[in-house]
Motif scaffolding. Sequence first.
Motif, PDB file in Angstrom:
ATOM      1  N   TRP A 472       0.793  -1.224   0.000  1.00  0.00           N
ATOM      2  CA  TRP A 472       0.000   0.000   0.000  1.00  0.00           C
ATOM      3  C   TRP A 472       0.828   1.279   0.000  1.00  0.00           C
ATOM      4  N   GLY A 473       2.140   1.148   0.077  1.00  0.00           N
ATOM      5  CA  GLY A 473       2.983   2.329   0.146  1.00  0.00           C
ATOM      6  C   GLY A 473       3.201   2.771   1.584  1.00  0.00           C
ATOM      7  N   SER A 474       2.107   3.014   2.300  1.00  0.00           N
ATOM      8  CA  SER A 474       2.160   3.324   3.726  1.00  0.00           C
ATOM      9  C   SER A 474       0.990   2.655   4.415  1.00  0.00           C
ATOM     10  N   ARG A 475       1.164   2.317   5.665  1.00  0.00           N
ATOM     11  CA  ARG A 475       0.064   1.790   6.456  1.00  0.00           C
ATOM     12  C   ARG A 475      -0.036   2.580   7.752  1.00  0.00           C
ATOM     13  N   VAL A 476      -1.216   2.583   8.319  1.00  0.00           N
ATOM     14  CA  VAL A 476      -1.487   3.358   9.523  1.00  0.00           C
ATOM     15  C   VAL A 476      -0.955   2.614  10.746  1.00  0.00           C
ATOM     16  N   SER A 477      -0.111   3.306  11.509  1.00  0.00           N
ATOM     17  CA  SER A 477       0.464   2.741  12.721  1.00  0.00           C
ATOM     18  C   SER A 477       0.139   3.654  13.893  1.00  0.00           C
ATOM     19  N   ALA A 478      -0.368   3.089  14.972  1.00  0.00           N
ATOM     20  CA  ALA A 478      -0.749   3.875  16.147  1.00  0.00           C
ATOM     21  C   ALA A 478       0.217   3.626  17.291  1.00  0.00           C
ATOM     22  N   VAL A 479       0.729   4.705  17.859  1.00  0.00           N
ATOM     23  CA  VAL A 479       1.576   4.637  19.053  1.00  0.00           C
ATOM     24  C   VAL A 479       0.694   5.062  20.225  1.00  0.00           C
ATOM     25  N   ILE A 480       0.427   4.136  21.126  1.00  0.00           N
ATOM     26  CA  ILE A 480      -0.617   4.319  22.145  1.00  0.00           C
ATOM     27  C   ILE A 480      -0.050   4.243  23.554  1.00  0.00           C
ATOM     28  N   GLN A 481      -0.497   5.171  24.379  1.00  0.00           N
ATOM     29  CA  GLN A 481      -0.245   5.113  25.821  1.00  0.00           C
ATOM     30  C   GLN A 481      -1.527   4.615  26.469  1.00  0.00           C
ATOM     31  N   ALA A 482      -1.498   3.393  26.968  1.00  0.00           N
ATOM     32  CA  ALA A 482      -2.692   2.796  27.565  1.00  0.00           C
ATOM     33  C   ALA A 482      -2.893   3.306  28.985  1.00  0.00           C
ATOM     34  N   VAL A 516       3.337   8.941  25.553  1.00  0.00           N
ATOM     35  CA  VAL A 516       3.300   9.456  24.187  1.00  0.00           C
ATOM     36  C   VAL A 516       4.172  10.714  24.098  1.00  0.00           C
ATOM     37  N   PRO A 517       5.055  10.777  23.111  1.00  0.00           N
ATOM     38  CA  PRO A 517       5.965  11.931  23.030  1.00  0.00           C
ATOM     39  C   PRO A 517       5.261  13.212  22.597  1.00  0.00           C
ATOM     40  N   ARG A 518       5.381  14.235  23.418  1.00  0.00           N
ATOM     41  CA  ARG A 518       4.800  15.547  23.116  1.00  0.00           C
ATOM     42  C   ARG A 518       5.735  16.645  23.611  1.00  0.00           C
TER      43      ARG A 518
END
Length: 541
Positions: A472-482, A516-518
């Motif tokens: 797909w070229g790119s796929r959606v990846s989620a970085v999550i703080q549970a 999560v980095p902010r």
Amino acid sequence: MHFNLADLFEAVADKVPEREALVCGDSRSTFSELDRGANRMAHYLRSRGVAAGDHVGLYMYNCNEYLEAMLACFKIRAVPINVNYRYVNDELLYIFDNADMVACIHHREFVPHIARVRDGAEKLRLFVAVDDNSGEDLAAIGAVDYAEAAAGQSDARDFGERADDDYFVLYTGGTTGMPKGVMWPHKNVFFAAMGGGGHFSPLGPCTTPEDIRERVGEHPLVGIALAPLMHGASWWYACIQLLAGNKLVLNHNRSFDGEQVWQIVADEKVNAVQIVGDAMAIPLLDALDANPDRWDLSAVFNVGSGGAIFSDAKQDAFKRHFPNVFITNAFGSSEGGQMGMDNGSRKNTTGLGNVSRTDYMDVIIDEPDQPRRHAKPGETGIFARSGYIPLGYYNDPEKTAKTFVEVDGKTWLLTGDAATLEEDNSITVFGRGSNCINSGGEKIFPEEVEDALKAHEGVFDALVVGVPDERWGSRVSAVIQARAGVQLDLASVQEHCRKHIAGYKVPREIHLIEVVPRAPSGKPDYKTAKAFALAGDGRVV
């Protein structure tokens, strides 16, 4: 009198001199006291050779001295520069040097940081330290104590005439590269970011500088700015409050703690709480959930956000705690000021918000090898602003040329946010186009997926990035703080997301991260999040 922030503040201070203006921890100032303190610091700076047009760094945590020093600069037509207190050697030296600073007003604890890099900033010669009980040696950089510097100085307003186009520089971190200094003329930022003095008045924006006196209400509102003043959204909100004759409360704590914030809100009987997106909303809401009926928050009638995504889920959560609260979600940027406000009634459920198209607010199509043009209904381009805009980026003509462009004979600021011009001539804003994920030809905006993720009761915070995909070229990846004690798996997160967004937008992988980095302002650090995802760290199935 001009549309100059010093002129405007002085007019307000003269109208309500004994009204309380500023509260930060144990420090409290009336409008008159704030004005006189700024006059004394202005005289000191001038006595040390700081002249009109000279750049002065403000390297502090939230404190009364921050705004006092800012006003002092404005009074002598000097240019205040915000310095991120998280910066270390290379970043700190870059902003000292790139901004051509001649002076720096800083908290005492930053003396060692300054000492390590000061030799690389040729023009920087004057240091004024605000005491913070850190005990750092002022002699290490030849600094003078702020209170001692101001003592004995005149508090008279014997300054020269100012101008609409006196400017200040707001450094913005951005997502790549070193910070960029946005040059804002006073008049432009007053109308672009501060509503022209009309936020709290039925009279609307000022038409002459003298009108600011009539925009001061009989009953002042109390508003708290929760972000650091070094962040544009917080600085603008502070100015909006002061120029309306309202009481401004600052969060004096060095870290963001929901319980501490609500205690301040209760103690000061705050009416309006100004946050920067979900990064602040989440700990505030968690504190309310954990402490039912602990504080008397009956004075609160507005929760407003600007500068970062404020998800539907968090807006709804505030409404549950404050049934009569008025939610505001402002769109804008360091370069664009306030470009619109969404109060929760979106016209397009797939976007972050909807604002009106005007002669000064539009969508620009910017395609390779094609002349830039205004969008037609149904087209997606870049959210843009004309009229009251900055002069450009300080010491950076290349970035200025890419961001401030001419279309049909008028200069437009390209914000970088993707937007669609709707058939009804309104504009739907999607988010930062540079972070857009192209998956199999479909455009996916991270903020929209993040909004869906944060509606999950087990998700504390999340950022969404695109990672390479062979098909797909790119796929959606989620970085999550549970949330503490919650176990998340890919299937349950995907099932939740499908209730809120189209299937092609649903994350194909999730990575659990401790925090999560902010940035300190709450803005997302997509670069760090993407590196975490690319490394495969924290991946769960």
